[in-house]
Design a protein around this motif. Structure first.
Motif, PDB file in Angstrom:
ATOM      1  N   ASP A  97      10.582  -3.507  14.914  1.00  0.00           N
ATOM      2  CA  ASP A  97      11.618  -4.550  14.941  1.00  0.00           C
ATOM      3  C   ASP A  97      11.112  -5.895  14.423  1.00  0.00           C
ATOM      4  N   LEU A  98      10.212  -5.842  13.446  1.00  0.00           N
ATOM      5  CA  LEU A  98       9.705  -7.057  12.822  1.00  0.00           C
ATOM      6  C   LEU A  98      10.401  -7.249  11.480  1.00  0.00           C
ATOM      7  N   PRO A  99      10.623  -8.496  11.088  1.00  0.00           N
ATOM      8  CA  PRO A  99      11.337  -8.749   9.838  1.00  0.00           C
ATOM      9  C   PRO A  99      10.488  -8.370   8.627  1.00  0.00           C
ATOM     10  N   PRO A 100      11.126  -7.973   7.528  1.00  0.00           N
ATOM     11  CA  PRO A 100      10.371  -7.627   6.318  1.00  0.00           C
ATOM     12  C   PRO A 100       9.754  -8.852   5.673  1.00  0.00           C
ATOM     13  N   LEU A 101       8.644  -8.627   4.974  1.00  0.00           N
ATOM     14  CA  LEU A 101       8.012  -9.695   4.210  1.00  0.00           C
ATOM     15  C   LEU A 101       8.629  -9.742   2.815  1.00  0.00           C
ATOM     16  N   PRO A 102       8.911 -10.929   2.298  1.00  0.00           N
ATOM     17  CA  PRO A 102       9.377 -11.010   0.908  1.00  0.00           C
ATOM     18  C   PRO A 102       8.325 -10.418  -0.028  1.00  0.00           C
ATOM     19  N   LEU A 103       8.779  -9.830  -1.118  1.00  0.00           N
ATOM     20  CA  LEU A 103       7.867  -9.179  -2.061  1.00  0.00           C
ATOM     21  C   LEU A 103       6.787 -10.130  -2.542  1.00  0.00           C
ATOM     22  N   GLU A 104       7.146 -11.348  -2.898  1.00  0.00           N
ATOM     23  CA  GLU A 104       6.166 -12.284  -3.447  1.00  0.00           C
ATOM     24  C   GLU A 104       5.121 -12.684  -2.419  1.00  0.00           C
ATOM     25  N   ARG A 105       5.474 -12.645  -1.157  1.00  0.00           N
ATOM     26  CA  ARG A 105       4.485 -12.940  -0.114  1.00  0.00           C
ATOM     27  C   ARG A 105       3.608 -11.714   0.141  1.00  0.00           C
ATOM     28  N   GLY A 106       4.230 -10.548   0.146  1.00  0.00           N
ATOM     29  CA  GLY A 106       3.490  -9.337   0.459  1.00  0.00           C
ATOM     30  C   GLY A 106       2.550  -8.897  -0.645  1.00  0.00           C
ATOM     31  N   ARG A 107       2.886  -9.200  -1.894  1.00  0.00           N
ATOM     32  CA  ARG A 107       2.075  -8.687  -3.010  1.00  0.00           C
ATOM     33  C   ARG A 107       0.659  -9.247  -2.987  1.00  0.00           C
ATOM     34  N   HIS A 108       0.459 -10.425  -2.431  1.00  0.00           N
ATOM     35  CA  HIS A 108      -0.876 -11.020  -2.393  1.00  0.00           C
ATOM     36  C   HIS A 108      -1.713 -10.514  -1.214  1.00  0.00           C
ATOM     37  N   LEU A 109      -1.137  -9.615  -0.422  1.00  0.00           N
ATOM     38  CA  LEU A 109      -1.898  -8.961   0.649  1.00  0.00           C
ATOM     39  C   LEU A 109      -2.527  -7.660   0.165  1.00  0.00           C
ATOM     40  N   ILE A 110      -2.197  -7.251  -1.068  1.00  0.00           N
ATOM     41  CA  ILE A 110      -2.657  -5.980  -1.628  1.00  0.00           C
ATOM     42  C   ILE A 110      -4.061  -6.150  -2.219  1.00  0.00           C
ATOM     43  N   GLY A 111      -4.836  -5.061  -2.190  1.00  0.00           N
ATOM     44  CA  GLY A 111      -6.115  -5.083  -2.887  1.00  0.00           C
ATOM     45  C   GLY A 111      -7.301  -4.677  -2.043  1.00  0.00           C
ATOM     46  N   HIS A 112      -7.107  -4.649  -0.723  1.00  0.00           N
ATOM     47  CA  HIS A 112      -8.221  -4.299   0.163  1.00  0.00           C
ATOM     48  C   HIS A 112      -8.045  -2.915   0.777  1.00  0.00           C
ATOM     49  N   GLY A 113      -7.066  -2.155   0.303  1.00  0.00           N
ATOM     50  CA  GLY A 113      -6.775  -0.843   0.871  1.00  0.00           C
ATOM     51  C   GLY A 113      -5.569  -0.900   1.797  1.00  0.00           C
ATOM     52  N   ALA A 114      -5.004   0.275   2.097  1.00  0.00           N
ATOM     53  CA  ALA A 114      -3.768   0.347   2.873  1.00  0.00           C
ATOM     54  C   ALA A 114      -3.949  -0.141   4.305  1.00  0.00           C
ATOM     55  N   ARG A 115      -5.072   0.176   4.919  1.00  0.00           N
ATOM     56  CA  ARG A 115      -5.292  -0.268   6.303  1.00  0.00           C
ATOM     57  C   ARG A 115      -5.331  -1.796   6.381  1.00  0.00           C
ATOM     58  N   ALA A 116      -6.006  -2.413   5.429  1.00  0.00           N
ATOM     59  CA  ALA A 116      -6.065  -3.872   5.404  1.00  0.00           C
ATOM     60  C   ALA A 116      -4.693  -4.471   5.102  1.00  0.00           C
ATOM     61  N   LEU A 117      -3.926  -3.816   4.224  1.00  0.00           N
ATOM     62  CA  LEU A 117      -2.571  -4.283   3.931  1.00  0.00           C
ATOM     63  C   LEU A 117      -1.729  -4.294   5.203  1.00  0.00           C
ATOM     64  N   LEU A 118      -1.831  -3.240   5.985  1.00  0.00           N
ATOM     65  CA  LEU A 118      -1.090  -3.183   7.252  1.00  0.00           C
ATOM     66  C   LEU A 118      -1.538  -4.276   8.214  1.00  0.00           C
ATOM     67  N   ARG A 119      -2.850  -4.394   8.379  1.00  0.00           N
ATOM     68  CA  ARG A 119      -3.370  -5.399   9.304  1.00  0.00           C
ATOM     69  C   ARG A 119      -2.906  -6.789   8.904  1.00  0.00           C
ATOM     70  N   ARG A 120      -3.039  -7.099   7.626  1.00  0.00           N
ATOM     71  CA  ARG A 120      -2.658  -8.424   7.146  1.00  0.00           C
ATOM     72  C   ARG A 120      -1.143  -8.614   7.190  1.00  0.00           C
ATOM     73  N   GLY A 121      -0.398  -7.518   6.968  1.00  0.00           N
ATOM     74  CA  GLY A 121       1.054  -7.602   7.031  1.00  0.00           C
ATOM     75  C   GLY A 121       1.541  -7.921   8.429  1.00  0.00           C
ATOM     76  N   TYR A 122       0.961  -7.286   9.422  1.00  0.00           N
ATOM     77  CA  TYR A 122       1.344  -7.563  10.804  1.00  0.00           C
ATOM     78  C   TYR A 122       0.934  -8.977  11.207  1.00  0.00           C
ATOM     79  N   GLU A 123      -0.221  -9.414  10.728  1.00  0.00           N
ATOM     80  CA  GLU A 123      -0.627 -10.796  11.013  1.00  0.00           C
ATOM     81  C   GLU A 123       0.358 -11.779  10.388  1.00  0.00           C
ATOM     82  N   ALA A 124       0.789 -11.501   9.153  1.00  0.00           N
ATOM     83  CA  ALA A 124       1.744 -12.376   8.483  1.00  0.00           C
ATOM     84  C   ALA A 124       3.091 -12.386   9.199  1.00  0.00           C
TER      85      ALA A 124
END
Length: 239
Positions: free
Chosen positions: A37-64
């Protein structure tokens, strides 16, 4: 095979370098966020979380999203992310303009191409298969296939060994500080793409060159080969 291509290996990052994969990666992240039940991240915000692997993307996404995950909760969300991502891995992901043509031309010329990515190998191959790009590469090595992931030099050194290359005749192409750091540690020229998911400003990566469109990539590679050969000739010349 041209004399310049002979023995040369071109190493590539995957997400944000060869392919624009943010729509599918961020879309999958948002699907997982939605289960909590968390709001989605805008694409332009989420795209800069990519690059460290899927687990890191998730961790950083939840932090964001303002809801950091404990380690055990991250494991469960990671499994869900993988299940969802495999089903949409190339729904919206596409190679960058000119990429396939440039790589095909270089392979035909005799250059060896390889992928060194922090994306898991099976996911990387599945994505390249879906985009009909796998045949371009001599090898694809994710973090599970090497002793240490980027920015450790071992990732690139072991990728070169896997496809018969050597550090004296290779360059690395990527979009992040991880790629730049690995190239620097391995002693390779680094080409930064200007269209990826850079986590720092491109000048901070200190690239040998910046690539703004793949149409210019073959000429850039030949220039690197020429400069390297001239340097080797000077180093080996008498007097």
């Amino acid at each position: 095979m041209s004399s310049k291509a002979n023995g040369w290996t071109l190493l590539f990052d995957l997400d944000g370098t060869l392919v624009e994969s943010a729509p599918d990666l961020v879309g999958t992240l948002n699907a997982v966020l939605g289960t909590d039940d968390l709001p989605p991240l805008p694409l332009e915000r989420g795209r800069h979380l990519i690059g460290h692997g899927a687990r890191a993307l998730l961790r950083r996404g939840y932090e964001a999203a303002g809801a950091p995950l404990a380690a055990e909760a991250l494991d469960a969300r990671f499994a869900l992310f993988l299940d969802l991502y495999v089903g949409r891995i190339a729904d919206l992901t596409r190679p960058y303009p000119g990429c396939v043509a440039a790589l095909t031309a270089l392979k035909d010329e005799g250059f060896t191409l390889a992928v060194a990515t922090n994306k898991r190998t099976d996911l990387s191959v599945a994505l390249l298969d879906a985009l009909e790009m796998t045949g371009l590469f001599a090898c694809v090595l994710g973090p599970d296939r090497v002793s240490a992931r980027k920015p450790d030099a071992a990732h690139l050194i072991e990728a070169l060994a896997a496809c018969g290359g050597d550090r004296g005749h290779a360059l690395m192409v990527g979009d992040s500080s991880l790629d730049a750091g690995a190239a620097r540690a391995a002693g390779l020229p680094f080409v930064a793409v200007g269209f990826g998911y850079a986590d720092v400003a491109i000048p901070a990566m200190a690239p040998w060159a910046v690539l703004d469109h793949y149409d210019g990539f073959p000429a850039l590679v030949r220039r690197c080969a020429n400069e390297t050969e001239q340097g080797l000739a000077l180093a080996g010349s008498p007097g």
